[in-house]
Scaffold this motif. Sequence first.
Motif, PDB file in Angstrom:
ATOM      1  N   ALA A  68       0.795  -1.158   0.099  1.00 16.86           N
ATOM      2  CA  ALA A  68      -0.042  -0.110  -0.009  1.00 16.86           C
ATOM      3  C   ALA A  68       0.826   1.384   0.047  1.00 16.86           C
ATOM      4  CB  ALA A  68      -1.010   0.114   1.243  1.00 16.86           C
ATOM      5  N   VAL A  69       2.010   1.262   0.804  1.00 19.32           N
ATOM      6  CA  VAL A  69       2.805   2.314   0.660  1.00 19.32           C
ATOM      7  C   VAL A  69       3.355   2.708  -0.341  1.00 19.32           C
ATOM      8  CG1 VAL A  69       5.121   3.205   2.032  1.00 19.32           C
ATOM      9  CG2 VAL A  69       3.358   2.290   3.357  1.00 19.32           C
ATOM     10  N   VAL A  70       3.787   1.555  -1.243  1.00 18.49           N
ATOM     11  CA  VAL A  70       4.616   1.696  -2.464  1.00 18.49           C
ATOM     12  C   VAL A  70       3.569   1.989  -3.501  1.00 18.49           C
ATOM     13  CG1 VAL A  70       5.809   0.370  -4.435  1.00 18.49           C
ATOM     14  CG2 VAL A  70       6.454   0.084  -1.799  1.00 18.49           C
ATOM     15  N   ASP A  71       2.437   1.630  -3.593  1.00 17.08           N
ATOM     16  CA  ASP A  71       1.309   1.901  -4.322  1.00 17.08           C
ATOM     17  C   ASP A  71       0.895   3.290  -4.296  1.00 17.08           C
ATOM     18  OD1 ASP A  71       1.327  -0.490  -5.504  1.00 17.08           O
ATOM     19  OD2 ASP A  71      -0.547  -1.395  -4.409  1.00 17.08           O
ATOM     20  N   ALA A  72       0.942   3.908  -3.033  1.00 17.86           N
ATOM     21  CA  ALA A  72       0.932   5.326  -2.656  1.00 17.86           C
ATOM     22  C   ALA A  72       1.562   6.503  -3.369  1.00 17.86           C
ATOM     23  CB  ALA A  72       0.381   5.580  -1.284  1.00 17.86           C
ATOM     24  N   GLY A  73       2.962   5.616  -3.697  1.00 17.74           N
ATOM     25  CA  GLY A  73       3.809   6.589  -4.308  1.00 17.74           C
ATOM     26  C   GLY A  73       5.232   6.666  -3.815  1.00 17.74           C
ATOM     27  N   VAL A  74       5.521   5.895  -2.663  1.00 15.71           N
ATOM     28  CA  VAL A  74       6.855   5.820  -2.142  1.00 15.71           C
ATOM     29  C   VAL A  74       7.674   4.842  -3.084  1.00 15.71           C
ATOM     30  CG1 VAL A  74       8.266   4.856  -0.341  1.00 15.71           C
ATOM     31  CG2 VAL A  74       6.048   6.234   0.224  1.00 15.71           C
ATOM     32  N   GLN A  75       8.767   5.458  -3.753  1.00 17.58           N
ATOM     33  CA  GLN A  75       9.407   4.645  -4.586  1.00 17.58           C
ATOM     34  C   GLN A  75      10.652   3.812  -3.981  1.00 17.58           C
ATOM     35  OE1 GLN A  75       8.632   5.457  -7.996  1.00 17.58           O
ATOM     36  NE2 GLN A  75       6.879   6.610  -7.163  1.00 17.58           N
ATOM     37  N   THR A  76      10.094   2.538  -3.663  1.00 16.78           N
ATOM     38  CA  THR A  76      11.193   1.452  -3.499  1.00 16.78           C
ATOM     39  C   THR A  76      10.264   0.052  -3.592  1.00 16.78           C
ATOM     40  OG1 THR A  76      12.568   0.991  -1.539  1.00 16.78           O
ATOM     41  CG2 THR A  76      10.163   1.256  -1.071  1.00 16.78           C
ATOM     42  N   PRO A  77      11.116  -1.051  -3.839  1.00 16.12           N
ATOM     43  CA  PRO A  77      10.280  -2.109  -4.045  1.00 16.12           C
ATOM     44  C   PRO A  77       9.528  -2.589  -2.764  1.00 16.12           C
ATOM     45  CG  PRO A  77      12.783  -2.226  -4.486  1.00 16.12           C
ATOM     46  CD  PRO A  77      12.364  -0.945  -4.161  1.00 16.12           C
ATOM     47  N   ALA A  78       8.232  -3.159  -2.828  1.00 13.12           N
ATOM     48  CA  ALA A  78       7.349  -3.260  -1.847  1.00 13.12           C
ATOM     49  C   ALA A  78       8.094  -4.483  -1.241  1.00 13.12           C
ATOM     50  CB  ALA A  78       6.209  -3.786  -2.228  1.00 13.12           C
ATOM     51  N   TRP A  79       8.756  -5.419  -1.873  1.00 14.38           N
ATOM     52  CA  TRP A  79       9.526  -6.670  -1.214  1.00 14.38           C
ATOM     53  C   TRP A  79      10.463  -6.187  -0.308  1.00 14.38           C
ATOM     54  CZ3 TRP A  79      14.575  -7.582  -1.302  1.00 14.38           C
ATOM     55  CH2 TRP A  79      15.195  -7.114  -2.470  1.00 14.38           C
ATOM     56  N   LEU A  80      11.212  -5.238  -0.633  1.00 11.69           N
ATOM     57  CA  LEU A  80      12.282  -4.630   0.341  1.00 11.69           C
ATOM     58  C   LEU A  80      11.865  -4.084   1.491  1.00 11.69           C
ATOM     59  CD1 LEU A  80      15.456  -4.232   0.699  1.00 11.69           C
ATOM     60  CD2 LEU A  80      15.027  -2.273  -0.895  1.00 11.69           C
ATOM     61  N   LEU A  81      10.891  -3.401   1.266  1.00  6.58           N
ATOM     62  CA  LEU A  81      10.115  -2.529   2.554  1.00  6.58           C
ATOM     63  C   LEU A  81       9.743  -3.469   3.464  1.00  6.58           C
ATOM     64  CD1 LEU A  81       9.564   0.179   3.340  1.00  6.58           C
ATOM     65  CD2 LEU A  81       7.623   0.183   2.490  1.00  6.58           C
ATOM     66  N   TYR A  82       9.007  -4.605   2.875  1.00  7.14           N
ATOM     67  CA  TYR A  82       8.467  -5.711   3.689  1.00  7.14           C
ATOM     68  C   TYR A  82       9.480  -6.229   4.530  1.00  7.14           C
ATOM     69  CZ  TYR A  82       6.274 -10.141   4.967  1.00  7.14           C
ATOM     70  OH  TYR A  82       6.003 -11.456   5.596  1.00  7.14           O
ATOM     71  N   ALA A  83      10.601  -6.770   3.878  1.00  7.23           N
ATOM     72  CA  ALA A  83      11.821  -7.411   4.264  1.00  7.23           C
ATOM     73  C   ALA A  83      12.361  -6.562   5.500  1.00  7.23           C
ATOM     74  CB  ALA A  83      13.054  -7.470   3.246  1.00  7.23           C
ATOM     75  N   TRP A  84      12.348  -5.320   5.414  1.00 16.14           N
ATOM     76  CA  TRP A  84      12.651  -4.217   6.372  1.00 16.14           C
ATOM     77  C   TRP A  84      11.868  -4.288   7.509  1.00 16.14           C
ATOM     78  CZ3 TRP A  84      15.577  -2.089   9.474  1.00 16.14           C
ATOM     79  CH2 TRP A  84      15.167  -0.639  10.209  1.00 16.14           C
ATOM     80  N   PHE A  85      10.478  -4.514   7.410  1.00 19.34           N
ATOM     81  CA  PHE A  85       9.665  -4.616   8.451  1.00 19.34           C
ATOM     82  C   PHE A  85       9.950  -5.820   9.448  1.00 19.34           C
ATOM     83  CE2 PHE A  85       5.998  -2.012   5.890  1.00 19.34           C
ATOM     84  CZ  PHE A  85       6.786  -1.056   6.042  1.00 19.34           C
ATOM     85  N   ARG A  86       9.864  -6.883   8.563  1.00 18.79           N
ATOM     86  CA  ARG A  86      10.094  -8.285   9.322  1.00 18.79           C
ATOM     87  C   ARG A  86      11.537  -8.171  10.020  1.00 18.79           C
ATOM     88  NH1 ARG A  86       7.463 -12.882   7.668  1.00 18.79           N
ATOM     89  NH2 ARG A  86       8.817 -13.590   9.142  1.00 18.79           N
ATOM     90  N   LEU A  87      12.626  -7.671   9.086  1.00 18.89           N
ATOM     91  CA  LEU A  87      13.989  -7.623   9.907  1.00 18.89           C
ATOM     92  C   LEU A  87      14.306  -6.967  10.941  1.00 18.89           C
ATOM     93  CD1 LEU A  87      16.168  -8.079   6.594  1.00 18.89           C
ATOM     94  CD2 LEU A  87      15.815  -9.948   8.336  1.00 18.89           C
ATOM     95  N   SER A  88      13.255  -5.770  11.339  1.00 18.54           N
ATOM     96  CA  SER A  88      13.585  -4.966  12.182  1.00 18.54           C
ATOM     97  C   SER A  88      12.711  -5.568  13.592  1.00 18.54           C
ATOM     98  CB  SER A  88      12.717  -3.621  11.895  1.00 18.54           C
ATOM     99  OG  SER A  88      11.296  -3.687  11.799  1.00 18.54           O
ATOM    100  N   GLY A  89      11.773  -6.596  13.358  1.00 18.59           N
ATOM    101  CA  GLY A  89      11.187  -7.086  14.467  1.00 18.59           C
ATOM    102  C   GLY A  89       9.968  -6.597  14.805  1.00 18.59           C
ATOM    103  N   LYS A  90       9.501  -5.359  14.096  1.00 18.49           N
ATOM    104  CA  LYS A  90       8.543  -4.610  14.442  1.00 18.49           C
ATOM    105  C   LYS A  90       7.120  -4.695  13.506  1.00 18.49           C
ATOM    106  CE  LYS A  90      11.337  -1.206  16.366  1.00 18.49           C
ATOM    107  NZ  LYS A  90      12.196   0.276  16.653  1.00 18.49           N
ATOM    108  N   ALA A  91       7.358  -5.679  12.630  1.00 17.01           N
ATOM    109  CA  ALA A  91       6.345  -5.949  11.692  1.00 17.01           C
ATOM    110  C   ALA A  91       4.790  -6.175  12.376  1.00 17.01           C
ATOM    111  CB  ALA A  91       6.388  -6.936  10.629  1.00 17.01           C
TER     112      ALA A  91
END
Length: 345
Positions: A68-91
């Motif tokens: 949703a964040v990427v579709d709204a216009g944040v220019q980054t791969p959605a899989w990478l953003l999701y990986a960051w959410f997961r790896l941070s432990g805060k997903a």
Amino acid sequence: MGSEGRSVDVPVSGQGVRVRIVVGWIVVVALGVAGWARWWVDADLELATPTVEVLIPYGMSPRDVAVAVVDAGVQTPAWLLYAWFRLSGKAPQLKAGNYEWEAGVTPRSLLARLVRGDISVRAVTLVEGWNLWQCLQALSREEHLQHDAQGLEPSALMKKLGRPGKHPEGRFFPDTYHYTKGSSELALLRRALRAMDTQLAQAWRQRVPQLAVSTPEEALILASIIEKETGTAADRTMISSVFHNRLRRKMPLQSDPTVIYGMWKRFDGNLRKRDLQESSPWNTYTRAGLPPTPIAMPGKAALLAAVQPARSAALYFVARGDGSSQFSNDLSDHNRAVNRYQRGR
């Protein structure tokens, strides 16, 4: 012969060399990825528009949030953003709400806002002295509100707000109210309704003895008239005193704002003698006592003035032309004040 003192060469197979090379490259790549990841989480993300807005509903998965964040216009791969959410432990800590991001947002700050629930909040101000129509007009101009209160008859509005049988005029406390995109007008009005309940109850608890009003409802009506009559804050309690004195003597309040309210959209800015003689429930020239409903939204100061009038014998007041009022105890003094301040004699 003995082998003491001689070295032995152990041949290294080609496969072993390849393993070492592969392992070496893996280490290099891993270090490179780790370094790039450390750089990426604090790097500014490109945005498709100057401001990117996204609504995250309740129950959305972290993967769908990234999409949703990427579709709204944040220019980054959605899989990478999701990986960051997961790896941070805060997903699991991502919160629903309406978010806005502007230039300078990084993956780290983006995640931090989603975890804090630092949502985009807007504000609308309901102004002291506004009537119901003005209040609804202000809400109708808020493009991010659901306009579910517009077009409702007063009785239908109050029924939806859980107060069937009550008139909505003066029931909403004038204040600045914050809301998120997609909020309901009815929900905001419900908050303003509860706020007025609280403010009126607090004022009523602070009332002085021997008032000319006997219920909080009457105090609310009187406060609304005081709100509309007051040009200078210092005059509020004296204006209240005039009205209390008139109510005790069963004299008509003779308040122009009540007549204007009764005329509604027919009022053209000029109050004429025939208007003061018109038969209307809100015409306090032709009818004694309080009108049947408030005529506006009174603020806290007007509510307190209604239950804490100044001690005086004043029965009249007239505008001086500078926002303040001249008070008089008898008609002859009042007529002289009218000649001086209204007729220039």
